[in-house]
Write a protein that holds these residues in place. Structure first.
Motif, PDB file in Angstrom:
ATOM      1  N   UNK A   1       0.843  -1.281  -0.078  1.00  0.00           N
ATOM      2  CA  UNK A   1       0.018   0.068  -0.082  1.00  0.00           C
ATOM      3  C   UNK A   1       0.703   1.076  -0.110  1.00  0.00           C
ATOM      4  N   UNK A   2       1.749   1.340   0.763  1.00  0.00           N
ATOM      5  CA  UNK A   2       2.887   2.266   0.818  1.00  0.00           C
ATOM      6  C   UNK A   2       3.525   2.774  -0.369  1.00  0.00           C
ATOM      7  N   UNK A   3       3.957   1.472  -1.025  1.00  0.00           N
ATOM      8  CA  UNK A   3       4.513   1.794  -2.283  1.00  0.00           C
ATOM      9  C   UNK A   3       3.594   1.942  -3.540  1.00  0.00           C
ATOM     10  N   UNK A   4       2.270   1.647  -3.572  1.00  0.00           N
ATOM     11  CA  UNK A   4       1.482   2.252  -4.527  1.00  0.00           C
ATOM     12  C   UNK A   4       1.063   3.698  -4.075  1.00  0.00           C
ATOM     13  N   UNK A   5       0.935   4.043  -2.838  1.00  0.00           N
ATOM     14  CA  UNK A   5       0.874   5.468  -2.736  1.00  0.00           C
ATOM     15  C   UNK A   5       1.971   6.287  -3.227  1.00  0.00           C
ATOM     16  N   UNK A   6       3.191   5.819  -3.140  1.00  0.00           N
ATOM     17  CA  UNK A   6       4.403   6.717  -3.387  1.00  0.00           C
ATOM     18  C   UNK A   6       4.264   6.831  -4.827  1.00  0.00           C
ATOM     19  N   UNK A   7       3.822   5.815  -5.748  1.00  0.00           N
ATOM     20  CA  UNK A   7       3.732   5.876  -7.132  1.00  0.00           C
ATOM     21  C   UNK A   7       2.671   6.307  -7.674  1.00  0.00           C
ATOM     22  N   UNK A   8       1.623   6.965  -6.714  1.00  0.00           N
ATOM     23  CA  UNK A   8       0.414   7.752  -7.346  1.00  0.00           C
ATOM     24  C   UNK A   8      -0.696   6.841  -7.576  1.00  0.00           C
ATOM     25  N   UNK A   9      -0.798   5.428  -7.384  1.00  0.00           N
ATOM     26  CA  UNK A   9      -1.563   4.471  -7.486  1.00  0.00           C
ATOM     27  C   UNK A   9      -2.430   4.452  -6.112  1.00  0.00           C
ATOM     28  N   UNK A  10      -3.239   5.301  -6.138  1.00  0.00           N
ATOM     29  CA  UNK A  10      -3.940   5.457  -4.796  1.00  0.00           C
ATOM     30  C   UNK A  10      -5.067   4.387  -4.838  1.00  0.00           C
ATOM     31  N   UNK A  11      -5.824   4.073  -5.914  1.00  0.00           N
ATOM     32  CA  UNK A  11      -6.844   2.899  -5.891  1.00  0.00           C
ATOM     33  C   UNK A  11      -6.301   1.708  -5.348  1.00  0.00           C
ATOM     34  N   UNK A  12      -5.123   1.403  -5.853  1.00  0.00           N
ATOM     35  CA  UNK A  12      -4.395   0.197  -5.271  1.00  0.00           C
ATOM     36  C   UNK A  12      -4.002   0.315  -3.860  1.00  0.00           C
ATOM     37  N   UNK A  13      -3.490   1.557  -3.616  1.00  0.00           N
ATOM     38  CA  UNK A  13      -3.080   1.552  -2.200  1.00  0.00           C
ATOM     39  C   UNK A  13      -4.292   1.409  -1.311  1.00  0.00           C
ATOM     40  N   UNK A  14      -5.490   2.251  -1.646  1.00  0.00           N
ATOM     41  CA  UNK A  14      -6.640   2.114  -0.740  1.00  0.00           C
ATOM     42  C   UNK A  14      -6.909   0.696  -0.713  1.00  0.00           C
ATOM     43  N   UNK A  15      -6.953  -0.045  -1.776  1.00  0.00           N
ATOM     44  CA  UNK A  15      -7.337  -1.346  -1.496  1.00  0.00           C
ATOM     45  C   UNK A  15      -6.473  -2.108  -0.562  1.00  0.00           C
ATOM     46  N   UNK A  16      -5.165  -2.062  -0.677  1.00  0.00           N
ATOM     47  CA  UNK A  16      -4.244  -2.756  -0.054  1.00  0.00           C
ATOM     48  C   UNK A  16      -4.509  -2.451   1.636  1.00  0.00           C
ATOM     49  N   UNK A  17      -4.741  -1.239   1.945  1.00  0.00           N
ATOM     50  CA  UNK A  17      -5.110  -0.867   3.215  1.00  0.00           C
ATOM     51  C   UNK A  17      -6.257  -1.507   3.807  1.00  0.00           C
ATOM     52  N   UNK A  18      -7.342  -1.632   2.838  1.00  0.00           N
ATOM     53  CA  UNK A  18      -8.463  -2.095   3.311  1.00  0.00           C
ATOM     54  C   UNK A  18      -8.317  -3.608   3.537  1.00  0.00           C
ATOM     55  N   UNK A  19      -7.612  -4.137   3.158  1.00  0.00           N
ATOM     56  CA  UNK A  19      -7.245  -5.455   3.125  1.00  0.00           C
ATOM     57  C   UNK A  19      -6.319  -5.716   4.446  1.00  0.00           C
ATOM     58  N   UNK A  20      -5.448  -5.065   4.541  1.00  0.00           N
ATOM     59  CA  UNK A  20      -4.645  -5.117   5.808  1.00  0.00           C
ATOM     60  C   UNK A  20      -5.562  -4.710   6.883  1.00  0.00           C
ATOM     61  N   UNK A  21      -6.529  -3.849   7.024  1.00  0.00           N
ATOM     62  CA  UNK A  21      -7.411  -3.748   8.159  1.00  0.00           C
ATOM     63  C   UNK A  21      -8.506  -4.807   8.203  1.00  0.00           C
ATOM     64  N   UNK A  22      -8.532  -5.634   7.061  1.00  0.00           N
ATOM     65  CA  UNK A  22      -9.738  -6.597   7.423  1.00  0.00           C
ATOM     66  C   UNK A  22     -10.860  -6.154   6.930  1.00  0.00           C
ATOM     67  N   UNK A  23     -10.994  -4.870   6.106  1.00  0.00           N
ATOM     68  CA  UNK A  23     -12.604  -4.531   5.782  1.00  0.00           C
ATOM     69  C   UNK A  23     -12.660  -5.227   4.400  1.00  0.00           C
ATOM     70  N   UNK A  24     -11.823  -5.944   3.677  1.00  0.00           N
ATOM     71  CA  UNK A  24     -11.991  -6.542   2.487  1.00  0.00           C
ATOM     72  C   UNK A  24     -11.351  -7.812   2.430  1.00  0.00           C
ATOM     73  N   UNK A  25     -11.527  -8.580   1.613  1.00  0.00           N
ATOM     74  CA  UNK A  25     -10.903  -9.983   1.280  1.00  0.00           C
ATOM     75  C   UNK A  25      -9.909  -9.913   0.217  1.00  0.00           C
TER      76      UNK A  25
END
Length: 160
Positions: A135-159
């Motif tokens: 997620x941090x890598x995606x954010x640094x590269x401006x891939x915010x949708x992928x970053x958000x998806x990874x953060x949500x998975x890490x938090x257990x909000x999505x599978x």
């Protein structure tokens, strides 16, 4: 005469210990050679010595980090990616993973860094730290949708 014999004994002990160390721990000898070359900025020689230590089975954080960086600095991004992938299962991998990805980004190999992050999360879909690092890598590269998806998975909000 006693001092002379004592000095000879100490010298013989030191030489014997060194020879024994070289015979029993060749991977550590190569690692130390790599450390000297790395410190001197001789990254090609460092990569070669680290590669020998790696092939003899040595797996420690300093070796993985410096071997990866030596490969990156000599333009061998694909070999550096192989070292990253081979290190997934090591106990110490998490603390060095983000550093390895940063090193890969630093030389402008963002595609390789993305590939490694995707591969890491694919192999370990429920690994929280892998997800956060990606997620941090995606954010640094401006891939915010992928970053958000990874953060949500890490938090257990999505599978995954």
């Amino acid at each position: 005469m006693f001092r002379f014999r004592l000095a000879l004994f100490i010298i013989a002990l030191a030489v014997g210990t060194t020879l024994l160390y070289h015979a029993l721990k060749p991977e550590w000898v190569k690692f130390r050679e790599g450390e000297h070359a790395f410190a001197a900025g001789e990254f090609q020689a460092a990569a070669r010595a680290y590669g020998e230590a790696w092939s003899k089975g040595l797996r420690i954080p300093a070796l993985v980090g410096n071997y990866h960086q030596s490969l990156i600095r000599t333009g061998q991004a694909s070999s550096a990616a192989d070292v990253f992938r081979a290190s997934y299962q090591e106990r110490f991998f998490l603390p060095v993973a983000e550093v390895l990805l940063e090193q890969t980004l630093a030389i402008g190999a963002s595609g390789t860094a993305l590939e490694l992050a995707r591969d890491w999360t694919a192999r370990h879909p429920h690994h929280r730290e892998a997800r956060l690092t990606a997620a941090r890598l995606y954010g640094r590269l401006g891939l915010y949708e992928q970053a958000e998806r990874e953060y949500r998975i890490a938090l257990g909000e999505t599978k995954p």
